[in-house]
Design a protein around this motif. Structure first.
Motif, mmCIF file in Angstrom:
data_model
loop_
_atom_site.group_PDB
_atom_site.id
_atom_site.type_symbol
_atom_site.label_atom_id
_atom_site.label_comp_id
_atom_site.label_asym_id
_atom_site.label_seq_id
_atom_site.Cartn_x
_atom_site.Cartn_y
_atom_site.Cartn_z
ATOM 1 N N SER A 147 93.627 77.302 59.772
ATOM 2 C CA SER A 147 94.558 76.315 59.223
ATOM 3 C C SER A 147 95.688 76.913 58.399
ATOM 4 C CB SER A 147 93.786 75.295 58.364
ATOM 5 O OG SER A 147 93.085 75.950 57.316
ATOM 6 N N LEU A 148 95.391 77.875 57.543
ATOM 7 C CA LEU A 148 96.452 78.412 56.686
ATOM 8 C C LEU A 148 97.398 79.322 57.447
ATOM 9 C CD1 LEU A 148 97.207 77.961 53.702
ATOM 10 C CD2 LEU A 148 95.025 76.991 54.410
ATOM 11 N N TYR A 149 96.889 80.033 58.428
ATOM 12 C CA TYR A 149 97.775 80.825 59.284
ATOM 13 C C TYR A 149 98.738 79.893 60.016
ATOM 14 C CZ TYR A 149 99.390 83.943 62.985
ATOM 15 O OH TYR A 149 100.177 84.659 63.844
ATOM 16 N N HIS A 150 98.201 78.819 60.577
ATOM 17 C CA HIS A 150 99.066 77.851 61.259
ATOM 18 C C HIS A 150 100.064 77.238 60.289
ATOM 19 C CE1 HIS A 150 97.049 78.126 65.050
ATOM 20 N NE2 HIS A 150 95.903 77.644 64.597
ATOM 21 N N ALA A 151 99.641 76.946 59.084
ATOM 22 C CA ALA A 151 100.555 76.361 58.098
ATOM 23 C C ALA A 151 101.756 77.279 57.871
ATOM 24 C CB ALA A 151 99.820 76.115 56.785
ATOM 25 N N THR A 152 101.501 78.597 57.792
ATOM 26 C CA THR A 152 102.615 79.526 57.569
ATOM 27 C C THR A 152 103.514 79.628 58.789
ATOM 28 O OG1 THR A 152 101.341 81.502 58.264
ATOM 29 C CG2 THR A 152 101.240 80.871 55.933
ATOM 30 N N LYS A 153 102.934 79.629 59.973
ATOM 31 C CA LYS A 153 103.749 79.798 61.183
ATOM 32 C C LYS A 153 104.508 78.515 61.539
ATOM 33 C CE LYS A 153 102.885 84.100 61.793
ATOM 34 N NZ LYS A 153 103.940 85.086 61.460
ATOM 35 N N TRP A 154 103.865 77.361 61.385
ATOM 36 C CA TRP A 154 104.597 76.113 61.611
ATOM 37 C C TRP A 154 105.717 75.994 60.584
ATOM 38 C CZ3 TRP A 154 102.457 71.245 64.187
ATOM 39 C CH2 TRP A 154 101.547 71.576 65.184
ATOM 40 N N GLY A 155 105.454 76.421 59.369
ATOM 41 C CA GLY A 155 106.469 76.348 58.326
ATOM 42 C C GLY A 155 107.656 77.253 58.596
ATOM 43 N N ILE A 156 107.398 78.498 58.979
ATOM 44 C CA ILE A 156 108.519 79.424 59.193
ATOM 45 C C ILE A 156 109.311 79.033 60.433
ATOM 46 C CG2 ILE A 156 107.344 81.200 60.582
ATOM 47 C CD1 ILE A 156 109.947 81.703 57.748
ATOM 48 N N GLU A 157 108.671 78.413 61.402
ATOM 49 C CA GLU A 157 109.415 77.979 62.588
ATOM 50 C C GLU A 157 110.383 76.853 62.241
ATOM 51 O OE1 GLU A 157 107.864 77.642 66.397
ATOM 52 O OE2 GLU A 157 106.577 79.412 66.257
ATOM 53 N N GLY A 158 109.958 75.916 61.409
ATOM 54 C CA GLY A 158 110.867 74.852 60.984
ATOM 55 C C GLY A 158 112.035 75.416 60.200
ATOM 56 N N PHE A 159 111.743 76.358 59.310
ATOM 57 C CA PHE A 159 112.797 77.003 58.533
ATOM 58 C C PHE A 159 113.797 77.690 59.452
ATOM 59 C CE2 PHE A 159 114.335 80.975 56.630
ATOM 60 C CZ PHE A 159 115.006 80.495 55.511
ATOM 61 N N CYS A 160 113.313 78.485 60.380
ATOM 62 C CA CYS A 160 114.204 79.255 61.252
ATOM 63 C C CYS A 160 115.022 78.367 62.182
ATOM 64 C CB CYS A 160 113.395 80.263 62.069
ATOM 65 S SG CYS A 160 112.806 81.678 61.118
ATOM 66 N N GLU A 161 114.420 77.284 62.668
ATOM 67 C CA GLU A 161 115.175 76.400 63.560
ATOM 68 C C GLU A 161 116.335 75.750 62.812
ATOM 69 O OE1 GLU A 161 114.425 72.709 66.691
ATOM 70 O OE2 GLU A 161 112.784 74.091 66.169
ATOM 71 N N SER A 162 116.113 75.380 61.572
ATOM 72 C CA SER A 162 117.190 74.816 60.762
ATOM 73 C C SER A 162 118.251 75.865 60.457
ATOM 74 C CB SER A 162 116.610 74.265 59.457
ATOM 75 O OG SER A 162 117.630 73.771 58.620
ATOM 76 N N VAL A 163 117.814 77.047 60.045
ATOM 77 C CA VAL A 163 118.758 78.111 59.700
ATOM 78 C C VAL A 163 119.578 78.528 60.919
ATOM 79 C CG1 VAL A 163 118.917 80.534 58.991
ATOM 80 C CG2 VAL A 163 117.436 78.959 57.742
ATOM 81 N N ALA A 164 118.970 78.525 62.086
ATOM 82 C CA ALA A 164 119.690 78.930 63.296
ATOM 83 C C ALA A 164 120.954 78.095 63.495
ATOM 84 C CB ALA A 164 118.785 78.809 64.520
ATOM 85 N N ALA A 165 120.838 76.784 63.243
ATOM 86 C CA ALA A 165 122.005 75.911 63.389
ATOM 87 C C ALA A 165 123.026 76.156 62.282
ATOM 88 C CB ALA A 165 121.564 74.451 63.392
#
Length: 281
Positions: A147-165
């Motif tokens: 669960s905590l590994y997924h929490a970090t990876k789901w979190g960083i993906e949301g961050f990166c998708e926003s930053v990409a734009a």
């Protein structure tokens, strides 16, 4: 083949090490961060002119900023920043200690966020560049006991998708890499396991034990060398691919999961509409 300069975190093992070795062999420059320079002494000795090792603990935000600033000043231009440092943590959510929860978030999520934030002013100033965030297909698919590994990876993906734009207008590309299981130390060396509770014996939360044991679960299908080569190749793509899944099993699992998720959303069409104001109100 264009020669580039790379900044990569966590180069002592796993994808970071594989990327660094391939890049140095082809003539690129790499500044790699480690927590122990002794683990990359062979690279420093073999490539004294093109490899630089920097000590960095990515849970230290001030240190991240200092290393990034110093690296750009020293090298003049860095073409690609690879946020790779991270690790796996296994166990049911209840089994994890507060310290384990805090450390994996500080490493995998906050550390990655602060690395990217620290690099952005430099990349803007030089007129562009590429950011590569090493995530996992576990950034789209979730398994019990992780669960905590997924929490970090789901979190960083949301961050990166926003930053990409946000940074595309500056000529900065962002790619999220989602590898499947690979034969690296991540799975067979550096993975951390919680103090397991007898209440969870036979529970899906402990299924990871077989996966971490190659004698029981078999070796992971992913070849780290081939995966690293595809990551390097991705820098040639323009525009930068937002996501890149590595491994056929990872792609199959991701597609099946997303299809099931979409079906669940579509089944809620009436429910979602029922909470809107009526037309004309």
């Amino acid at each position: 083949m264009t020669s580039r300069t790379w900044l990569i975190t966590g180069v002592s093992s796993g994808f970071g090490r594989e990327l660094t070795e391939q890049l140095l062999k082809r003539g690129d420059r790499v500044l790699g961060t480690v927590r122990d320079t002794g683990k990359v002494a062979d690279l420093t000795g073999t490539y004294p002119d093109t490899f630089i090792a920097e000590i960095l603990d990515v849970t230290d935000t001030a240190a991240i900023r200092a290393v990034v600033d110093r690296s750009f000043e020293r090298l003049g231009r860095i073409d690609v920043v690879v946020s790779n440092a991270g690790y796996g943590l296994f166990g049911a959510a209840e089994e994890l200690s507060d310290a384990q929860v805090g450390h994996i978030i500080a490493t995998n999520l906050t550390g990655s966020i602060q690395l990217i934030r620290s690099a952005l002013p430099h990349l803007r100033g030089q007129g562009g560049g590429r950011i590569i965030q090493i995530s996992s297909y576990g950034g789209q698919v979730a398994f019990p006991g992780n669960s905590l590994y997924h929490a970090t990876k789901w979190g960083i993906e949301g961050f990166c998708e926003s930053v990409a734009a946000e940074v595309m207008p500056f000529g900065i590309g962002v790619t999220i890499v989602e590898p499947g299981g690979a034969r690296t130390q991540f799975r067979y060396g550096s993975a951390q396991v919680a103090d397991l509770m007898p209440e969870y014996e036979g529970n899906p939360a402990h299924a990871f034990q077989e996966m971490l044991d190659p004698d029981k679960g078999g070796l992971a299908p992913g070849d780290p060398a081939r995966m690293a080569a595809r990551i390097i190749d991705s820098v040639e793509a323009d525009p930068a691919p937002l996501r890149m899944v590595l491994g056929s099993q990872a792609l199959d699992s991701t597609i099946a999961t997303l299809r099931k998720r979409i079906e669940g959303f579509e089944a809620q069409t009436g429910l979602a509409a029922s909470t809107d104001f009526p037309p004309g109100h």
